[in-house]
Design a protein around this motif. Structure first.
Motif, PDB file in Angstrom:
ATOM      1  N   ASP A   1       0.837  -1.210   0.000  1.00  0.00           N
ATOM      2  CA  ASP A   1       0.000   0.000   0.000  1.00  0.00           C
ATOM      3  C   ASP A   1       0.869   1.256   0.000  1.00  0.00           C
ATOM      4  N   LEU A   2       1.851   1.284  -0.885  1.00  0.00           N
ATOM      5  CA  LEU A   2       2.695   2.468  -1.009  1.00  0.00           C
ATOM      6  C   LEU A   2       1.939   3.572  -1.733  1.00  0.00           C
ATOM      7  N   LYS A   3       1.952   4.756  -1.163  1.00  0.00           N
ATOM      8  CA  LYS A   3       1.302   5.938  -1.733  1.00  0.00           C
ATOM      9  C   LYS A   3       1.801   7.154  -0.965  1.00  0.00           C
TER      10      LYS A   3
ATOM     11  N   SER B   1      14.647  16.784   3.826  1.00  0.00           N
ATOM     12  CA  SER B   1      14.081  15.807   2.889  1.00  0.00           C
ATOM     13  C   SER B   1      13.927  14.422   3.508  1.00  0.00           C
ATOM     14  N   ALA B   2      14.245  14.258   4.791  1.00  0.00           N
ATOM     15  CA  ALA B   2      14.173  12.937   5.427  1.00  0.00           C
ATOM     16  C   ALA B   2      12.722  12.453   5.503  1.00  0.00           C
ATOM     17  N   ILE B   3      12.491  11.188   5.111  1.00  0.00           N
ATOM     18  CA  ILE B   3      11.147  10.600   5.114  1.00  0.00           C
ATOM     19  C   ILE B   3      11.177   9.224   5.768  1.00  0.00           C
ATOM     20  N   LYS B   4       9.991   8.743   6.143  1.00  0.00           N
ATOM     21  CA  LYS B   4       9.839   7.380   6.658  1.00  0.00           C
ATOM     22  C   LYS B   4       8.526   6.794   6.155  1.00  0.00           C
ATOM     23  N   LEU B   5       8.530   5.476   5.955  1.00  0.00           N
ATOM     24  CA  LEU B   5       7.312   4.762   5.585  1.00  0.00           C
ATOM     25  C   LEU B   5       6.446   4.524   6.813  1.00  0.00           C
ATOM     26  N   ILE B   6       5.123   4.551   6.621  1.00  0.00           N
ATOM     27  CA  ILE B   6       4.181   4.222   7.685  1.00  0.00           C
ATOM     28  C   ILE B   6       3.128   3.259   7.153  1.00  0.00           C
ATOM     29  N   ASP B   7       2.212   2.870   8.014  1.00  0.00           N
ATOM     30  CA  ASP B   7       1.026   2.062   7.712  1.00  0.00           C
ATOM     31  C   ASP B   7       1.391   0.686   7.149  1.00  0.00           C
ATOM     32  N   PHE B   8       1.680  -0.220   8.069  1.00  0.00           N
ATOM     33  CA  PHE B   8       2.027  -1.587   7.688  1.00  0.00           C
ATOM     34  C   PHE B   8       0.874  -2.550   7.970  1.00  0.00           C
ATOM     35  N   GLY B   9      -0.344  -2.002   8.031  1.00  0.00           N
ATOM     36  CA  GLY B   9      -1.524  -2.831   8.284  1.00  0.00           C
ATOM     37  C   GLY B   9      -1.840  -3.792   7.155  1.00  0.00           C
ATOM     38  N   SER B  10      -1.350  -3.479   5.939  1.00  0.00           N
ATOM     39  CA  SER B  10      -1.587  -4.370   4.791  1.00  0.00           C
ATOM     40  C   SER B  10      -0.327  -5.114   4.371  1.00  0.00           C
ATOM     41  N   THR B  11       0.749  -4.907   5.107  1.00  0.00           N
ATOM     42  CA  THR B  11       2.014  -5.561   4.754  1.00  0.00           C
ATOM     43  C   THR B  11       1.881  -7.077   4.850  1.00  0.00           C
ATOM     44  N   THR B  12       2.474  -7.760   3.881  1.00  0.00           N
ATOM     45  CA  THR B  12       2.304  -9.206   3.758  1.00  0.00           C
ATOM     46  C   THR B  12       3.665  -9.891   3.725  1.00  0.00           C
TER      47      THR B  12
ATOM     48  N   TYR C   1      -5.644 -12.010  -3.137  1.00  0.00           N
ATOM     49  CA  TYR C   1      -6.644 -10.954  -3.008  1.00  0.00           C
ATOM     50  C   TYR C   1      -6.132  -9.648  -3.624  1.00  0.00           C
ATOM     51  N   VAL C   2      -7.035  -8.659  -3.714  1.00  0.00           N
ATOM     52  CA  VAL C   2      -6.688  -7.362  -4.302  1.00  0.00           C
ATOM     53  C   VAL C   2      -5.957  -6.522  -3.274  1.00  0.00           C
ATOM     54  N   VAL C   3      -4.867  -5.876  -3.697  1.00  0.00           N
ATOM     55  CA  VAL C   3      -4.080  -5.035  -2.798  1.00  0.00           C
ATOM     56  C   VAL C   3      -3.848  -3.670  -3.453  1.00  0.00           C
ATOM     57  N   SER C   4      -3.351  -2.751  -2.670  1.00  0.00           N
ATOM     58  CA  SER C   4      -2.950  -1.403  -3.082  1.00  0.00           C
ATOM     59  C   SER C   4      -4.158  -0.486  -3.266  1.00  0.00           C
ATOM     60  N   THR C   5      -3.946   0.789  -2.941  1.00  0.00           N
ATOM     61  CA  THR C   5      -4.941   1.815  -3.214  1.00  0.00           C
ATOM     62  C   THR C   5      -5.041   1.999  -4.725  1.00  0.00           C
ATOM     63  N   ARG C   6      -6.247   2.240  -5.209  1.00  0.00           N
ATOM     64  CA  ARG C   6      -6.553   2.227  -6.643  1.00  0.00           C
ATOM     65  C   ARG C   6      -5.503   2.925  -7.509  1.00  0.00           C
TER      66      ARG C   6
END
Length: 433
Positions: free
Chosen positions: A219-221, A258-269, A277-282
């Motif tokens: 769910d990268l976005k 410019s430092a960033i971090k990833l969040i939201d690992f609720g859909s991480t597999t 099943y279907v993954v990722s935001t449209r």
């Protein structure tokens, strides 16, 4: 013109980008306005209705309570969300200061950690079985990420977690705004290419780190990529200086860091789990997911390609709401789908093709508006050159590798990091304002 240093976002001209489907953000206002009550004193400080300068929503009222006391028991709302009030305690350690956002999973609250003496973000998951299960999987992922990245430079750090009144609560370090929120609050003006290069490099390093651990984010976005710092600088927008514009519109904002971090690992597999099943935001969903081929690590790299285009242009590459239109947009920007991918489509995707050969477009379009949305899109090369002044050739070549239809031929994360877009000028340090 003197550069101005600012530590909070203005709240004007923020939501001009049209979208066919609104996307949840961490700074959404509460759906119901707070009741009108008399201000009360808590800990020597008065709390009343007001606007939180960091998030742009009205504060909720609360009554004074002993500092470490638990709030009175309240029933969850009809959707299973935890009902809270500003000033409540989540265990004696955490005190609720403001609401940061709301999503399908639950709510995110800004809280004061009485033990560590710092602000944290606490994700309070809905008291519904499937969301509680997903939260426990996310905790497992977060703990694994923390084990192999103790400095927490790539992904958001988990501080703690606990079960409170049937709600799983996950405590995170508090970060800055998401890249999507930064774009939105900056009137969707694109980032300079050298900043895109630095953000893309960090994003790919984080994805490579996850893939090395046999984890797929799915769910990268831009909403799930947070700037570490909320500070930004206000600089002249040279692209608009030659045009007529309202006062103040000649300037744009850029992150101070410019430092960033990833969040939201609720859909991480995990690699070994079911991938049917279907993954990722449209907007960031790979073609193999839509066609029912199954998916793996490569679906994350497709999302990265879409994100890089959005950071360069200010607009989502595929602003769509249904599968046939989405596939038509892909063909408009990237060329025809490979025949071997078309013939392998599952039963649900067969209907998008005429006699199993050609995409059923524009014959199958749902409306003229849908056809116009597809026809207005330029080819990838032209789209990049509209927004990028230098490094366009390298960026186009990188995107063509990330947005290859066949996932087996798509760049892997570490392969992309070796691309000339990132390596051609290793002497670059930061990005020009």
């Amino acid at each position: 013109m003197e550069t101005q240093w600012i530590t909070e976002f203005p709240h004007t001209n923020m939501d001009k980008r049209p979208r066919k489907r609104p996307r949840l953000n961490w700074d959404m206002p509460p759906p119901v306005p707070p009741p009108k009550v008399i201000p009360t004193i808590y800990g020597g400080q008065e709390f009343t209705t007001g606007v939180a300068s960091n998030h742009g929503f009205s504060s909720l009222y609360y009554k004074a309570q002993p500092r470490n006391a638990s709030p009175p028991w309240r029933n969850d709302d009809k959707d299973g969300h935890y009902v809270f009030a500003i000033g409540d305690n989540l265990t004696p350690r955490y005190r609720i200061m403001s609401k940061m956002g709301e999503g399908t999973f639950g709510r995110v609250l800004e809280c004061w950690d009485n033990e560590k003496k710092e602000m944290v973000a606490i994700k309070i998951v809905r008291s519904i079985h499937k969301y509680r299960e997903a939260a426990m999987i996310e905790i497992d992922v977060l703990q694994k990420l923390a084990k192999y990245d103790p400095s927490g430079t790539r992904c958001v750090q988990i501080r703690n977690w606990f079960d409170y009144r049937n709600h799983i609560c996950i405590v995170f370090e508090k970060l800055g705004p998401s890249l999507y929120d930064f774009l939105r609050k900056n009137s969707y003006r694109s980032f300079p290419i050298d900043l895109v290069r630095e953000l893309g490099r960090q994003l790919l390093e984080s994805v490579a780190f996850m893939h090395d651990l046999r984890l797929i984010h799915t769910d990268l976005k831009p909403e799930n990529i947070l700037l570490v710092s909320p500070e930004y600088v206000r600089v002249p927008d040279y692209k608009l200086l030659s045009r007529s514009a309202k006062d103040g519109y000649y300037f744009k904002n850029l992150p101070k860091s410019s430092a960033i971090k990833l969040i939201d690992f609720g859909s991480t597999t995990f690699e070994h789990q079911d991938h049917s099943y279907v993954v990722s935001t449209r907007h960031y969903r790979a073609p193999e997911v839509i066609l029912g081929h199954g998916w793996n690590y490569a679906c994350d790299l497709w999302s990265v390609g879409c994100i890089l285009v959005e950071l360069c242009s200010g607009e989502a590459l595929f602003q769509t709401h249904e599968n046939l239109e989405h596939l038509a947009m892909m063909e408009r920007v990237l060329g025809p789908l490979p025949q071997n991918m078309v013939t392998r489509s599952d039963r649900r995707a067969e209907k998008y093709f005429r006699r199993g050969v050609r995409l059923d477009w524009p014959e199958g379009a749902t409306s003229r508006e849908s056809m116009r949305a597809v026809w207005k899109l330029p080819r990838l090369q032209n789209l990049v050159m509209q927004h990028v002044d230098h490094s366009a050739g390298d960026l186009i070549d990188l995107l063509q590798g990330l947005l290859r239809y066949d996932p087996a031929e798509r760049f892997k994360a570490r392969e992309a990091l070796r691309h000339p877009f990132f390596t051609r000028d290793l002497r670059r340090c930061g990005y020009p304002l």
